[in-house]
Scaffold this active site. Sequence first.
Site, mmCIF file in Angstrom:
data_model
loop_
_atom_site.group_PDB
_atom_site.id
_atom_site.type_symbol
_atom_site.label_atom_id
_atom_site.label_comp_id
_atom_site.label_asym_id
_atom_site.label_seq_id
_atom_site.Cartn_x
_atom_site.Cartn_y
_atom_site.Cartn_z
ATOM 1 N N HIS A 1 0.357 -0.852 0.299
ATOM 2 C CA HIS A 1 0.141 -0.224 0.142
ATOM 3 C C HIS A 1 0.910 1.492 -0.220
ATOM 4 O O HIS A 1 0.822 2.572 -0.778
ATOM 5 C CB HIS A 1 -1.136 -0.481 0.579
ATOM 6 C CG HIS A 1 -1.883 -1.254 1.358
ATOM 7 N ND1 HIS A 1 -1.274 -1.833 2.222
ATOM 8 C CD2 HIS A 1 -2.888 -1.399 0.889
ATOM 9 C CE1 HIS A 1 -2.780 -3.045 1.783
ATOM 10 N NE2 HIS A 1 -3.132 -2.261 1.111
ATOM 11 N N VAL B 1 4.999 -5.876 -4.572
ATOM 12 C CA VAL B 1 6.081 -5.768 -3.381
ATOM 13 C C VAL B 1 5.961 -6.887 -3.182
ATOM 14 O O VAL B 1 4.865 -7.248 -2.603
ATOM 15 C CB VAL B 1 5.422 -4.181 -2.723
ATOM 16 C CG1 VAL B 1 6.243 -4.144 -1.651
ATOM 17 C CG2 VAL B 1 5.314 -3.134 -3.226
ATOM 18 N N ARG C 1 -3.557 -10.368 4.657
ATOM 19 C CA ARG C 1 -3.583 -11.604 5.062
ATOM 20 C C ARG C 1 -2.430 -12.296 5.047
ATOM 21 O O ARG C 1 -3.028 -13.836 6.239
ATOM 22 C CB ARG C 1 -4.650 -12.100 3.885
ATOM 23 C CG ARG C 1 -5.746 -11.817 3.647
ATOM 24 C CD ARG C 1 -6.716 -12.923 2.726
ATOM 25 N NE ARG C 1 -8.132 -12.576 2.679
ATOM 26 C CZ ARG C 1 -9.179 -11.695 1.747
ATOM 27 N NH1 ARG C 1 -8.257 -10.837 1.148
ATOM 28 N NH2 ARG C 1 -10.055 -11.852 1.829
HETATM 29 P P1 AMP Z 1 -6.239 -4.119 -0.059
HETATM 30 O O1 AMP Z 1 -6.445 -3.537 1.305
HETATM 31 O O2 AMP Z 1 -5.708 -5.877 -0.281
HETATM 32 O O3 AMP Z 1 -7.080 -4.388 -0.803
HETATM 33 O O4 AMP Z 1 -5.173 -3.949 -1.114
HETATM 34 C C1 AMP Z 1 -5.566 -2.391 -1.515
HETATM 35 C C2 AMP Z 1 -4.705 -2.507 -3.076
HETATM 36 O O5 AMP Z 1 -3.369 -2.326 -2.736
HETATM 37 C C3 AMP Z 1 -4.969 -2.887 -4.098
HETATM 38 O O6 AMP Z 1 -5.350 -2.087 -5.323
HETATM 39 C C4 AMP Z 1 -4.070 -4.088 -4.081
HETATM 40 O O7 AMP Z 1 -3.743 -4.356 -5.016
HETATM 41 C C5 AMP Z 1 -2.658 -3.477 -3.586
HETATM 42 N N1 AMP Z 1 -2.143 -3.784 -3.539
HETATM 43 C C6 AMP Z 1 -2.440 -5.250 -2.250
HETATM 44 N N2 AMP Z 1 -0.771 -6.052 -2.015
HETATM 45 C C7 AMP Z 1 -0.100 -5.563 -2.708
HETATM 46 C C8 AMP Z 1 1.185 -5.905 -3.154
HETATM 47 N N3 AMP Z 1 1.798 -6.161 -2.254
HETATM 48 N N4 AMP Z 1 1.741 -4.288 -3.968
HETATM 49 C C9 AMP Z 1 0.606 -3.540 -4.679
HETATM 50 N N5 AMP Z 1 0.193 -3.535 -4.624
HETATM 51 C C10 AMP Z 1 -0.354 -4.461 -3.635
#
Ligand code: AMP
Length: 293
Positions: free
Chosen positions: A40, A179, A190
């Site tokens: 993020h 990342v 998770r």
């Molecule tokens: P989430 O909070 O998991 O729903 O993710 C929010 C945003 O962060 C989404 O656009 C995800 O694709 C992005 N995101 C989550 N994990 C990663 C990561 N490891 N690398 C890049 N973007 C990420």
Amino acid sequence: MEPVRVVRHVRDMHRVADRMRMDGLRIGLVPTMGYLHEGHASLMRQIGRVTDRTVVSVFVNPAQFGPGEDFETYPRDFERDLAMVHSEGGDLVYAPSTAEMYPDGYATYLEVERLADHLCGASRPGHFRGVATVVTKLLTAVKPHVAIFGQKDAQQTGVVRRIVADLNLDVEVMIAPTVREADGLAKSSRNRYMTPRHRRCATVLYSALQEGRDLVQEGERRASAVIDAMRRRVTLGPGVEVDYITAVDAEDFRPVEALGDSVLLAAAVRFGESRLIDNIVVETERRAVKEIR
Ligand code: AMP
């Protein structure tokens, strides 16, 4: 650094967004479900380079979780999230309640046809209906000029692009690379609730995808051969369950027999309570063109 402002109500968010727009400021939005990590943070940094104000939304969206999924246990730590947004130079956190997003009488959901049928859409019925609905509501609340999404959720980025094109939304969509931890595991909220044994096993997700990428780059075009090789990498043990490991068309996520120029290698594997996803895009044609030049 200014403290991070927290906005809880859509009415207030509209007012703040209108003010920023009247002041000629470009707004960037990073939609998240909170429990922020380095993935993020990299989204925040990238959007901060092309906008004047960074808004991070923090909302665990019940509409994208199916019955029996981890909505209740999804990790949450709002104070920690605020500190991270502050340290990454974010300006505002939009954190509506569930009642604010889906008040009594709420009845409007967005369906994206075809794109949402495969991969996670097939194994999590209704998931992308929830994603499409919440992303559209966040875009209309925050009124960003640019919104950024991670490549880790490849199908989500396809769905979002489709919505923006189909509904003529006036927003630019940026996609940021995945990342990873030092051992290759994609960072995810998770990851935190895996046992140490499952955390060790989880590295097979990326190594299976790398194996698939190597095969495609060596010229293998039979999807079944690539899929078999990737599957062989994943050793099943207690609590380890493959949802899918596949090679599909990177544009529309359709399964194909013969791989084309743009291939998405994608996997979803459950390690205990954590269902993890990851992917790699292999652009074979473009790579070949680059090599010829
Ligand atoms: P989430 O909070 O998991 O729903 O993710 C929010 C945003 O962060 C989404 O656009 C995800 O694709 C992005 N995101 C989550 N994990 C990663 C990561 N490891 N690398 C890049 N973007 C990420």
